[in-house]
Design a protein around this motif. Sequence first.
Motif, PDB file in Angstrom:
ATOM      1  N   PHE A 139      -4.641  17.784   2.927  1.00 18.06           N
ATOM      2  CA  PHE A 139      -5.081  16.529   2.328  1.00 18.06           C
ATOM      3  C   PHE A 139      -6.527  16.637   1.856  1.00 18.06           C
ATOM      4  N   SER A 140      -7.404  17.130   2.719  1.00 14.75           N
ATOM      5  CA  SER A 140      -8.828  17.233   2.370  1.00 14.75           C
ATOM      6  C   SER A 140      -9.042  18.162   1.187  1.00 14.75           C
ATOM      7  N   ALA A 141      -8.293  19.254   1.131  1.00 11.02           N
ATOM      8  CA  ALA A 141      -8.414  20.186   0.010  1.00 11.02           C
ATOM      9  C   ALA A 141      -7.955  19.523  -1.290  1.00 11.02           C
ATOM     10  N   TRP A 142      -6.873  18.758  -1.217  1.00 12.22           N
ATOM     11  CA  TRP A 142      -6.376  18.063  -2.413  1.00 12.22           C
ATOM     12  C   TRP A 142      -7.403  17.044  -2.903  1.00 12.22           C
ATOM     13  N   ILE A 143      -7.995  16.294  -1.996  1.00 12.04           N
ATOM     14  CA  ILE A 143      -9.004  15.298  -2.373  1.00 12.04           C
ATOM     15  C   ILE A 143     -10.199  15.972  -3.038  1.00 12.04           C
ATOM     16  N   LYS A 144     -10.647  17.091  -2.489  1.00 13.64           N
ATOM     17  CA  LYS A 144     -11.802  17.771  -3.088  1.00 13.64           C
ATOM     18  C   LYS A 144     -11.492  18.211  -4.512  1.00 13.64           C
ATOM     19  N   GLU A 145     -10.320  18.834  -4.710  1.00 13.73           N
ATOM     20  CA  GLU A 145      -9.994  19.374  -6.027  1.00 13.73           C
ATOM     21  C   GLU A 145      -9.681  18.285  -7.048  1.00 13.73           C
ATOM     22  N   ASN A 146      -8.955  17.259  -6.644  1.00 11.40           N
ATOM     23  CA  ASN A 146      -8.408  16.302  -7.596  1.00 11.40           C
ATOM     24  C   ASN A 146      -9.147  14.973  -7.674  1.00 11.40           C
ATOM     25  N   PHE A 197       5.480  13.716  -8.102  1.00 10.52           N
ATOM     26  CA  PHE A 197       4.213  13.596  -7.383  1.00 10.52           C
ATOM     27  C   PHE A 197       4.417  12.875  -6.053  1.00 10.52           C
ATOM     28  N   TYR A 198       5.186  11.792  -6.077  1.00 11.13           N
ATOM     29  CA  TYR A 198       5.416  11.041  -4.845  1.00 11.13           C
ATOM     30  C   TYR A 198       6.122  11.913  -3.803  1.00 11.13           C
ATOM     31  N   ILE A 199       7.072  12.721  -4.246  1.00 11.92           N
ATOM     32  CA  ILE A 199       7.749  13.631  -3.325  1.00 11.92           C
ATOM     33  C   ILE A 199       6.772  14.686  -2.810  1.00 11.92           C
ATOM     34  N   GLY A 200       5.966  15.253  -3.710  1.00  9.30           N
ATOM     35  CA  GLY A 200       5.006  16.278  -3.320  1.00  9.30           C
ATOM     36  C   GLY A 200       3.940  15.770  -2.374  1.00  9.30           C
ATOM     37  N   TRP A 201       3.603  14.473  -2.491  1.00  7.69           N
ATOM     38  CA  TRP A 201       2.547  13.918  -1.643  1.00  7.69           C
ATOM     39  C   TRP A 201       2.924  13.985  -0.163  1.00  7.69           C
ATOM     40  N   ASP A 202       4.214  13.926   0.138  1.00  7.17           N
ATOM     41  CA  ASP A 202       4.643  13.944   1.533  1.00  7.17           C
ATOM     42  C   ASP A 202       4.141  15.191   2.244  1.00  7.17           C
ATOM     43  N   ASP A 203       4.236  16.351   1.610  1.00  5.74           N
ATOM     44  CA  ASP A 203       3.739  17.585   2.219  1.00  5.74           C
ATOM     45  C   ASP A 203       2.214  17.646   2.212  1.00  5.74           C
ATOM     46  N   ILE A 204       1.598  17.216   1.118  1.00  7.07           N
ATOM     47  CA  ILE A 204       0.134  17.253   1.031  1.00  7.07           C
ATOM     48  C   ILE A 204      -0.502  16.426   2.130  1.00  7.07           C
ATOM     49  N   PRO A 208       0.833  -1.207   0.000  1.00  7.93           N
ATOM     50  CA  PRO A 208       0.000   0.000   0.000  1.00  7.93           C
ATOM     51  C   PRO A 208       0.865   1.253   0.000  1.00  7.93           C
ATOM     52  N   ASP A 209       0.541   2.140  -0.946  1.00 12.03           N
ATOM     53  CA  ASP A 209       1.286   3.391  -1.037  1.00 12.03           C
ATOM     54  C   ASP A 209       0.297   4.547  -1.093  1.00 12.03           C
ATOM     55  N   ILE A 210       0.515   5.505  -1.975  1.00  9.82           N
ATOM     56  CA  ILE A 210      -0.290   6.725  -1.959  1.00  9.82           C
ATOM     57  C   ILE A 210      -1.780   6.456  -2.166  1.00  9.82           C
ATOM     58  N   LEU A 211      -2.130   5.530  -3.050  1.00  9.35           N
ATOM     59  CA  LEU A 211      -3.544   5.277  -3.320  1.00  9.35           C
ATOM     60  C   LEU A 211      -4.281   4.851  -2.058  1.00  9.35           C
ATOM     61  N   TYR A 212      -3.692   3.957  -1.284  1.00  6.57           N
ATOM     62  CA  TYR A 212      -4.360   3.519  -0.060  1.00  6.57           C
ATOM     63  C   TYR A 212      -4.282   4.600   1.015  1.00  6.57           C
ATOM     64  N   ASP A 213      -3.252   5.442   0.994  1.00  6.05           N
ATOM     65  CA  ASP A 213      -3.213   6.600   1.887  1.00  6.05           C
ATOM     66  C   ASP A 213      -4.431   7.481   1.645  1.00  6.05           C
ATOM     67  N   HIS A 250       1.286   9.399   5.677  1.00  4.26           N
ATOM     68  CA  HIS A 250       0.851  10.157   6.841  1.00  4.26           C
ATOM     69  C   HIS A 250      -0.621   9.956   7.173  1.00  4.26           C
ATOM     70  N   ARG A 251      -1.454   9.713   6.179  1.00  4.59           N
ATOM     71  CA  ARG A 251      -2.859   9.443   6.482  1.00  4.59           C
ATOM     72  C   ARG A 251      -3.015   8.056   7.121  1.00  4.59           C
ATOM     73  N   PHE A 252      -2.202   7.111   6.672  1.00  4.30           N
ATOM     74  CA  PHE A 252      -2.169   5.783   7.281  1.00  4.30           C
ATOM     75  C   PHE A 252      -1.722   5.894   8.736  1.00  4.30           C
ATOM     76  N   ARG A 253      -0.659   6.628   8.980  1.00  5.15           N
ATOM     77  CA  ARG A 253      -0.151   6.779  10.343  1.00  5.15           C
ATOM     78  C   ARG A 253      -1.167   7.483  11.242  1.00  5.15           C
ATOM     79  N   ASP A 254      -1.828   8.506  10.707  1.00  9.22           N
ATOM     80  CA  ASP A 254      -2.812   9.241  11.508  1.00  9.22           C
ATOM     81  C   ASP A 254      -3.964   8.328  11.924  1.00  9.22           C
TER      82      ASP A 254
END
Length: 286
Positions: free
Chosen positions: A258-265, A244-251, A53-58, A83-87
């Motif tokens: 995270f919630s804003a990114w999900i809404k837009e994308n 994208f993978y690098i950018g996801w760390d901050d998002i 599991p990587d970004i998609l499951y995050d 980070h969403r998995f850890r949270d």
Amino acid sequence: MAKIVTLAEAIGDNVRDGDTVAMEGFTHLIPYAAGHEVIRQGRKDLFLVRMTPDILYDQLIGVGAARGMKFSWGGNPGVGSLHRFRDAVENQWPRPLEIEEHSHAAMANAYEAGAANLPFAMLRGYIGADLPKVNANIKSVTCPFTSELLAAVPAIRPDVTIIHAQHADRKGNVLIEGIVGVQKEAVLAAKRSIVTVEEIVDELAPPSPNSVVLPSWAVTAVSHVPGGAFPSYAHGYYPRSNAFYIGWDDIARDRDSFSAWIKENVLDAGPEDFARHAGGKPAKAT
């Protein structure tokens, strides 16, 4: 026999609340577009299965779609944590997450057992490992012929498996090329399966040495979604987006970003938005 339908129809007909869902693809052909459609359709209480599991499951965990996950490695490959998995694990946000961790070998063997309609998988593994101390689904059996003690894990039998591939023909036969991972076993182990593809062709090209053909009878639904594996790569079509993978760390570090990114994308987008990533020279089909 496989039906060729839109992605919205494929998810709507085959992914249900409470399902055990496997989305496989090893380093490439990860079914991001299909995962986004699962989020858009508001599926919940899913038990997610994936070797890596990587970004998609995050993303699925972060929107609260998952009640649990079975896996053998979890992280943002080449970057760091999810980070969403850890949270979810550490703080139960947005909901508690049940986890069941295995080794890669156990997961691969469990998929193969599921594909063979066997109740469990046996392997030489877990000797001296600590995972059996925290995972009650790792047990042992004694070989009736040699008395050797072997590890045993339950077969993986998803309600639905979702994968991405390069080609499908108009009858629903699917061609996967490049690193094939456990896609074949995950599809054959599932009650239902969805395959998104880069192209639908009249006839499949001759398989390359490292490829798999899934026959139409093994697939429930096929959807044409060019670019549907982005930001992972599709062999012969487009490269992995390391940026994208690098950018996801901050998002993903912050709940609001995270919630804003999900809404837009995701929520305000659609599978057609993946098409802009489908550049590159595709493998030639006949």
